[in-house]
Design a protein around this motif. Structure first.
Motif, mmCIF file in Angstrom:
data_model
loop_
_atom_site.group_PDB
_atom_site.id
_atom_site.type_symbol
_atom_site.label_atom_id
_atom_site.label_comp_id
_atom_site.label_asym_id
_atom_site.label_seq_id
_atom_site.Cartn_x
_atom_site.Cartn_y
_atom_site.Cartn_z
ATOM 1 N N SER A 94 33.848 44.494 45.321
ATOM 2 C CA SER A 94 33.776 43.909 44.003
ATOM 3 C C SER A 94 34.704 44.666 43.059
ATOM 4 C CB SER A 94 32.334 43.975 43.497
ATOM 5 O OG SER A 94 32.225 43.443 42.201
ATOM 6 N N PRO A 97 38.332 44.063 36.876
ATOM 7 C CA PRO A 97 39.512 44.368 36.056
ATOM 8 C C PRO A 97 39.289 44.091 34.576
ATOM 9 C CG PRO A 97 39.818 42.331 37.267
ATOM 10 C CD PRO A 97 38.528 42.925 37.756
ATOM 11 N N SER A 98 38.397 43.165 34.275
ATOM 12 C CA SER A 98 38.100 42.853 32.874
ATOM 13 C C SER A 98 36.590 42.898 32.707
ATOM 14 C CB SER A 98 38.683 41.488 32.516
ATOM 15 O OG SER A 98 38.111 40.494 33.348
ATOM 16 N N THR A 100 34.341 40.784 33.707
ATOM 17 C CA THR A 100 33.551 40.202 34.782
ATOM 18 C C THR A 100 34.057 40.696 36.131
ATOM 19 O OG1 THR A 100 34.973 38.254 34.817
ATOM 20 C CG2 THR A 100 32.959 38.120 33.510
ATOM 21 N N TYR A 101 33.162 40.566 37.101
ATOM 22 C CA TYR A 101 33.510 40.991 38.445
ATOM 23 C C TYR A 101 34.244 39.878 39.180
ATOM 24 C CZ TYR A 101 30.104 44.710 37.714
ATOM 25 O OH TYR A 101 29.419 45.784 37.232
ATOM 26 N N LYS A 102 35.066 40.241 40.118
ATOM 27 C CA LYS A 102 35.587 39.277 41.070
ATOM 28 C C LYS A 102 35.531 39.922 42.445
ATOM 29 C CE LYS A 102 40.526 40.308 41.024
ATOM 30 N NZ LYS A 102 41.882 39.758 40.754
ATOM 31 N N TYR A 103 35.375 39.089 43.430
ATOM 32 C CA TYR A 103 35.274 39.572 44.794
ATOM 33 C C TYR A 103 36.630 39.534 45.474
ATOM 34 C CZ TYR A 103 30.142 39.526 45.317
ATOM 35 O OH TYR A 103 28.792 39.773 45.238
ATOM 36 N N PHE A 105 37.870 39.582 49.323
ATOM 37 C CA PHE A 105 37.340 39.378 50.660
ATOM 38 C C PHE A 105 38.247 39.962 51.730
ATOM 39 C CE2 PHE A 105 33.806 36.280 50.517
ATOM 40 C CZ PHE A 105 33.789 36.006 49.170
ATOM 41 N N TYR B 31 27.129 33.933 34.784
ATOM 42 C CA TYR B 31 28.519 34.082 35.199
ATOM 43 C C TYR B 31 28.778 33.122 36.358
ATOM 44 C CZ TYR B 31 28.517 38.440 32.549
ATOM 45 O OH TYR B 31 28.416 39.364 31.547
ATOM 46 N N TYR B 33 31.808 31.279 39.086
ATOM 47 C CA TYR B 33 33.060 31.577 39.769
ATOM 48 C C TYR B 33 33.448 30.423 40.692
ATOM 49 C CZ TYR B 33 30.999 36.165 38.755
ATOM 50 O OH TYR B 33 30.386 37.240 38.146
ATOM 51 N N TYR B 35 36.011 30.082 44.179
ATOM 52 C CA TYR B 35 36.849 30.688 45.200
ATOM 53 C C TYR B 35 37.336 29.571 46.110
ATOM 54 C CZ TYR B 35 34.743 35.233 44.011
ATOM 55 O OH TYR B 35 34.323 36.369 43.364
ATOM 56 N N LYS B 42 41.967 33.997 54.264
ATOM 57 C CA LYS B 42 40.819 34.658 53.653
ATOM 58 C C LYS B 42 40.351 33.909 52.413
ATOM 59 C CE LYS B 42 42.728 38.723 52.788
ATOM 60 N NZ LYS B 42 42.858 40.100 52.247
ATOM 61 N N VAL B 43 39.130 34.192 52.018
ATOM 62 C CA VAL B 43 38.579 33.621 50.793
ATOM 63 C C VAL B 43 39.275 34.277 49.599
ATOM 64 C CG1 VAL B 43 36.481 33.294 49.440
ATOM 65 C CG2 VAL B 43 36.355 33.254 51.932
ATOM 66 N N PHE B 45 39.802 34.518 45.271
ATOM 67 C CA PHE B 45 39.259 34.298 43.946
ATOM 68 C C PHE B 45 40.164 33.345 43.157
ATOM 69 C CE2 PHE B 45 37.308 35.299 39.946
ATOM 70 C CZ PHE B 45 38.331 35.440 39.028
ATOM 71 N N SER B 48 36.818 33.094 36.999
ATOM 72 C CA SER B 48 35.460 33.425 36.562
ATOM 73 C C SER B 48 35.256 32.875 35.157
ATOM 74 C CB SER B 48 35.208 34.933 36.594
ATOM 75 O OG SER B 48 36.120 35.600 35.751
ATOM 76 N N SER B 55 36.924 33.997 31.929
ATOM 77 C CA SER B 55 37.006 35.448 31.797
ATOM 78 C C SER B 55 38.246 35.991 32.478
ATOM 79 C CB SER B 55 35.782 36.108 32.427
ATOM 80 O OG SER B 55 34.610 35.677 31.810
ATOM 81 N N GLU B 56 38.509 35.465 33.654
ATOM 82 C CA GLU B 56 39.665 35.897 34.404
ATOM 83 C C GLU B 56 40.087 34.777 35.341
ATOM 84 O OE1 GLU B 56 39.168 39.491 36.611
ATOM 85 O OE2 GLU B 56 41.224 39.453 37.346
ATOM 86 N N GLN B 102 27.060 38.155 43.706
ATOM 87 C CA GLN B 102 27.320 36.737 43.525
ATOM 88 C C GLN B 102 26.639 35.936 44.627
ATOM 89 O OE1 GLN B 102 31.557 36.064 42.986
ATOM 90 N NE2 GLN B 102 31.725 37.864 41.660
#
Lengths: 115, 113
Positions: A94, A97-98, A100-103, A105, B31, B33, B35, B42-43, B45, B48, B55-56, B102
């Motif tokens: 996880s 960068p800002s 919120t989280y992003k995953y 993989f 929140y 997301y 993907y 691969k998965v 992102f 968000s 957010s991003e 998540q």
């Protein structure tokens, strides 16, 4: 930048034998690490999560993973494989960068369980 | 046990057409997301979303993509003019306030012909 590397794209084990799925991570700070499982035609299910409380993390269905900072590893294990464990497994880190989280993989490991 | 749901499970569309993928996140999550997973890859992102704004977003999420929370329960991903390379499995996820865990839906397989 955060990243994870799953060292094996495919693993085959016999039913009743141990499972080892390998994952190495790269992180500039203490990471949150996860293992997810995806059964055919199903969504991504959380197996377990590491967030620095304990280095050995127990998850669902008898799976566990050990966080080893010195080896930057987070390998997934199970003492005895069952036919129902056949699925694809993803190691995830996880990143935040800002706000919120992003995953991020890994490429996934497909586990095959032989009768 | 609450879960994230997605509809449709499979969408087939012609190149250049608009598609909307729908998701219903877990009800107390804040929140959201998206993907995607191209076959054999691969998965990744995409975006968000929190407090009714993005957010991003990743570099994949260009002007052809948009997200919206049109009401209190749905979260949508729109692709305005689909390309062949948009063919993928799209996963929606949600998480609680302040949580980094998540929860994923079963995915929508998008096929662009």
């Amino acid at each position: 930048a955060q990243s994870v590397t799953q060292l094996d794209s495919h693993v085959s084990v016999s039913e009743g034998t141990p499972v080892l799925l390998r994952c190495n991570y790269s992180s500039s700070y203490s990471p949150s690490l996860f293992w997810y499982v995806q059964h055919p035609n199903k969504g991504l299910q959380l197996l377990l999560k590491y967030t620095s409380a304990a280095t050995l993390v127990k998850g669902i269905n008898g799976f566990e993973a050990e966080f080893k900072k010195s080896e930057t590893s987070f390998h997934l294990t199970k003492p005895s494989a069952h036919m129902s464990d056949a699925a694809e497994y993803f190691c995830v880190v996880s990143d935040r960068p800002s706000g919120t989280y992003k995953y991020i993989f890994g490429t996934g490991t497909r586990l095959k369980v032989l009768a | 046990e609450p879960e994230v749901t997605q509809t449709p499970s499979h969408q087939v569309t012609q190149m250049g057409q608009e598609v909307i993928l729908r998701c219903v996140p877990i009800s107390n999550h804040l929140y959201f997301y998206w993907y995607r997973q191209i076959l054999g890859q691969k998965v990744e992102f995409l975006v968000s979303f929190y407090n009714n704004e993005i957010s991003e977003k990743s570099e994949i999420f260009d002007d052809q993509f948009s997200v919206e929370r049109p009401d209190g329960s749905n979260f949508t991903l729109k692709i305005r003019s689909t390309k062949l390379e948009d063919s993928a499995m799209y996963f929606c996820a949600s998480s609680e306030q302040g949580g980094d865990t998540q929860y994923f839906g079963p995915g929508t397989r998008l096929t662009v012909l």
